[in-house]
Design a protein around this motif. Structure first.
Motif, PDB file in Angstrom:
ATOM      1  N   PRO A   1       2.076  46.365  10.393  1.00 12.96           N
ATOM      2  CA  PRO A   1       0.671  45.943  10.415  1.00 12.96           C
ATOM      3  C   PRO A   1       0.293  45.114   9.196  1.00 12.96           C
ATOM      4  CG  PRO A   1       0.885  48.298  10.874  1.00 12.96           C
ATOM      5  CD  PRO A   1       2.221  47.828  10.369  1.00 12.96           C
ATOM      6  N   VAL A   2      -0.585  44.151   9.407  1.00 16.08           N
ATOM      7  CA  VAL A   2      -1.192  43.366   8.331  1.00 16.08           C
ATOM      8  C   VAL A   2      -2.645  43.803   8.245  1.00 16.08           C
ATOM      9  CG1 VAL A   2      -1.942  41.053   7.657  1.00 16.08           C
ATOM     10  CG2 VAL A   2       0.375  41.415   8.550  1.00 16.08           C
ATOM     11  N   ILE A   3      -3.042  44.369   7.098  1.00 15.30           N
ATOM     12  CA  ILE A   3      -4.366  44.983   7.007  1.00 15.30           C
ATOM     13  C   ILE A   3      -5.289  44.289   6.018  1.00 15.30           C
ATOM     14  CG2 ILE A   3      -3.408  47.231   7.643  1.00 15.30           C
ATOM     15  CD1 ILE A   3      -3.792  48.053   4.676  1.00 15.30           C
ATOM     16  N   GLY A   4      -4.773  43.323   5.237  1.00 16.20           N
ATOM     17  CA  GLY A   4      -5.580  42.698   4.197  1.00 16.20           C
ATOM     18  C   GLY A   4      -5.804  41.221   4.415  1.00 16.20           C
ATOM     19  N   TYR A   5      -6.909  40.712   3.900  1.00 15.98           N
ATOM     20  CA  TYR A   5      -7.263  39.300   4.046  1.00 15.98           C
ATOM     21  C   TYR A   5      -7.904  38.797   2.760  1.00 15.98           C
ATOM     22  CZ  TYR A   5      -9.707  35.078   5.595  1.00 15.98           C
ATOM     23  OH  TYR A   5     -10.165  33.793   5.709  1.00 15.98           O
ATOM     24  N   ARG A   6      -7.604  37.539   2.435  1.00 12.42           N
ATOM     25  CA  ARG A   6      -8.312  36.822   1.369  1.00 12.42           C
ATOM     26  C   ARG A   6      -8.654  35.424   1.869  1.00 12.42           C
ATOM     27  NH1 ARG A   6      -5.786  37.124  -4.302  1.00 12.42           N
ATOM     28  NH2 ARG A   6      -7.036  39.043  -4.336  1.00 12.42           N
ATOM     29  N   ALA A   7      -9.921  35.069   1.772  1.00 10.82           N
ATOM     30  CA  ALA A   7     -10.370  33.765   2.242  1.00 10.82           C
ATOM     31  C   ALA A   7      -9.909  32.660   1.304  1.00 10.82           C
ATOM     32  CB  ALA A   7     -11.898  33.740   2.343  1.00 10.82           C
ATOM     33  N   PRO A   8      -9.551  31.499   1.839  1.00 10.67           N
ATOM     34  CA  PRO A   8      -9.218  30.359   0.987  1.00 10.67           C
ATOM     35  C   PRO A   8     -10.348  30.064   0.002  1.00 10.67           C
ATOM     36  CG  PRO A   8      -8.614  29.895   3.255  1.00 10.67           C
ATOM     37  CD  PRO A   8      -9.375  31.187   3.275  1.00 10.67           C
ATOM     38  N   SER A   9      -9.988  29.936  -1.263  1.00 12.59           N
ATOM     39  CA  SER A   9     -10.952  29.607  -2.324  1.00 12.59           C
ATOM     40  C   SER A   9     -12.138  30.575  -2.354  1.00 12.59           C
ATOM     41  CB  SER A   9     -11.444  28.164  -2.181  1.00 12.59           C
ATOM     42  OG  SER A   9     -10.372  27.268  -2.322  1.00 12.59           O
ATOM     43  N   PHE A  10     -11.899  31.832  -2.024  1.00 14.04           N
ATOM     44  CA  PHE A  10     -12.927  32.883  -2.102  1.00 14.04           C
ATOM     45  C   PHE A  10     -14.197  32.475  -1.355  1.00 14.04           C
ATOM     46  CE2 PHE A  10     -10.494  32.842  -6.146  1.00 14.04           C
ATOM     47  CZ  PHE A  10      -9.736  33.961  -5.903  1.00 14.04           C
ATOM     48  N   SER A  11     -14.022  31.854  -0.172  1.00 12.20           N
ATOM     49  CA  SER A  11     -15.153  31.235   0.514  1.00 12.20           C
ATOM     50  C   SER A  11     -15.951  32.189   1.394  1.00 12.20           C
ATOM     51  CB  SER A  11     -14.672  30.032   1.331  1.00 12.20           C
ATOM     52  OG  SER A  11     -13.609  30.381   2.206  1.00 12.20           O
ATOM     53  N   ILE A  12     -15.865  33.491   1.146  1.00 14.16           N
ATOM     54  CA  ILE A  12     -16.855  34.404   1.714  1.00 14.16           C
ATOM     55  C   ILE A  12     -17.992  34.494   0.706  1.00 14.16           C
ATOM     56  CG2 ILE A  12     -17.361  36.760   2.432  1.00 14.16           C
ATOM     57  CD1 ILE A  12     -14.630  36.984   3.596  1.00 14.16           C
ATOM     58  N   THR A  13     -19.079  33.837   1.049  1.00 15.62           N
ATOM     59  CA  THR A  13     -20.272  33.763   0.203  1.00 15.62           C
ATOM     60  C   THR A  13     -21.462  34.251   1.022  1.00 15.62           C
ATOM     61  OG1 THR A  13     -20.823  31.497   0.866  1.00 15.62           O
ATOM     62  CG2 THR A  13     -19.255  31.748  -0.954  1.00 15.62           C
ATOM     63  N   THR A  14     -22.669  34.098   0.500  1.00 15.58           N
ATOM     64  CA  THR A  14     -23.845  34.526   1.266  1.00 15.58           C
ATOM     65  C   THR A  14     -23.979  33.749   2.570  1.00 15.58           C
ATOM     66  OG1 THR A  14     -25.205  32.990  -0.037  1.00 15.58           O
ATOM     67  CG2 THR A  14     -25.121  35.298  -0.750  1.00 15.58           C
TER      68      THR A  14
END
Length: 311
Positions: free
Chosen positions: A117-130
Motif C-alpha cells: 500500500p501507498v499511504i502518503g502524499y506530498r503535493a508538488p511545491s507544497f501547493s495545498i493552500t487555502t
C-alpha cells in the motif's frame, strides 16, 4: 539526544521538472532532457544506508514509469514509497476531478511496482493552500492515510501561515487524514520561520537547521527534513529561468550532501510512516462536516485548534 525520531523525506523529481522552471520548460519537452534523477537518488540511498536510517520517498509517476527498478529498490531497501503526483502539476491548476484521477492512477502505479500500500502524499511545491484545501478530502477518499504538503509560512508560491505547526488530524465525517506539516520555528507576532529542507537547508547556514531540529526535539516534537535528488548534483545542466528561480534552485548545491551527512549523524531519523506510528499523538485536529458550504475547508485558515484525542 532526546529520544525523538525525526522524519526524513525525499521528493523524487529531476532538475527540469521543478515548478520554478515550469515557464521555461514545458511538460511536453521533458523527454528531451538528460535524466539524472536515478543516479542522484541512488547516491541518497547509499548515504542513508551508511547512516542506518530510513526515509520516505515521494515519487513522481512520470519518474516511476521510466525508472521502475528504482522504485522497487527503494521499497526493497526498507524505505517508504509515497506519492508526489504524476507530472508535478500545481494543484491550483487542476480541478477536483483531474486531481482525483491523477492520484488514483499514480497510487495504483506505485502499488503495482512495490506490491504494497501507498499511504502518503506530498503535493508538488507544497501547493495545498487555502485555495486547494479540497485536495485533503479527495486524498482521504482515495485511501491515503497522511499528507505532508502544508507549509505554515508566508511565501510567494505556497503556504498557510496560520496552519498548525505539528502533526494533526483533519476529519471528514468518518474519514481522517493525518497532516504532517513542514518544520518551522515560531517567531514574533505569530510569524513562522521555515528551516530544514530544500532551499532553506541550502541557503541558511547549517546551524539554523541544527538549532531548529534541536529546539523542536527538546520540546517533544519531531522535525521534518526534506531534500530533492537534484540538490546533491552541482554539475546538473543550467536552465535559464527568472533570477529568483535560479537563485533558489542553484544556490549552494555543493553543500547539500555534506549537510545531510552531518544531520544524519547528529539526530535520529525514520520514514514519515514510522514517525507518525511511533511518535506523539496529534496535538490538534480540525473537524470538517459534510456539506460544508465553502467546499474548500477554508476553516483551516485561522482555525482554532482543539486537543486531539489519543488513539
Amino acid at each position: 539526544m532526546t529520544g525523538i525520531v525525526n522524519a526524513l523525506s525525499v521528493d523524487v523529481e529531476d532538475y527540469f521538472q521543478v515548478s520554478a522552471f515550469s515557464d521555461v520548460v514545458a511538460y511536453e519537452a521533458w523527454e528531451g532532457f538528460e535524466r539524472r534523477v536515478e543516479t542522484n537518488t541512488r547516491r541518497l540511498l547509499e548515504l542513508f544506508d551508511r547512516a542506518g536510517v530510513k526515509a520516505t520517498f515521494f515519487v513522481l509517476g512520470w519518474i516511476a514509469e521510466r525508472h521502475p527498478a528504482l522504485v522497487r529498490d527503494l521499497h526493497a531497501c526498507g524505505h517508504e514509497v509515497a506519492s508526489h503526483g504524476y507530472a508535478h502539476r500545481m494543484l491550483d491548476g487542476m480541478s477536483r476531478r483531474e486531481f482525483r484521477e491523477e492520484i488514483r492512477q499514480q497510487k495504483a502505479l506505485l502499488e503495482t511496482l512495490i506490491q504494497a500500500p501507498v499511504i502518503g502524499y506530498r503535493a508538488p511545491s507544497f501547493s495545498i493552500t487555502t485555495r486547494t484545501l479540497w485536495a485533503l478530502e479527495v486524498l482521504a477518499e482515495e485511501g491515503f492515510v497522511y499528507d505532508s504538503s502544508i507549509f505554515p509560512v508566508h511565501h510567494d508560491r505556497y503556504g498557510i501561515p496560520s496552519a498548525p505547526r505539528f502533526p494533526y488530524d483533519v476529519r471528514y465525517g468518518g474519514l481522517t487524514l493525518r497532516e504532517f506539516p513542514m518544520s518551522t520555528l515560531s517567531w514574533r507576532r505569530g510569524m513562522n520561520i521555515p528551516f530544514g529542507g530544500g532551499g532553506y537547508l541550502r541557503v541558511f547556514p547549517l546551524w539554523v537547521t541544527d538549532r531548529g531540529i534541536r529546539h523542536l526535539n527538546r520540546t517533544g516534537h519531531p522535525a521534518m527534513v526534506y531534500v530533492h535528488p537534484w540538490e546533491i548534483d552541482p554539475d546538473q545542466p543550467r536552465l535559464n529561468g527568472p533570477w529568483l528561480s535560479r537563485f533558489r534552485h542553484y544556490r549552494n548545491l555543493d553543500v547539500t550532501y555534506r549537510r545531510l551527512e552531518a544531520l544524519l549523524d547528529r539526530y535520529a531519523w525514520d520514514s514519515i510512516r514510522n514517525v507518525l506510528d511511533l511518535g506523539r499523538p496529534p496535538v490538534s485536529e480540525h473537524r470538517v462536516h459534510p456539506g460544508d458550504p465553502s467546499d474548500s475547508l477554508a476553516e483551516l485558515q485561522g482555525a482554532r485548534c482543539q486537543p486531539a484525542e489519543r488513539p
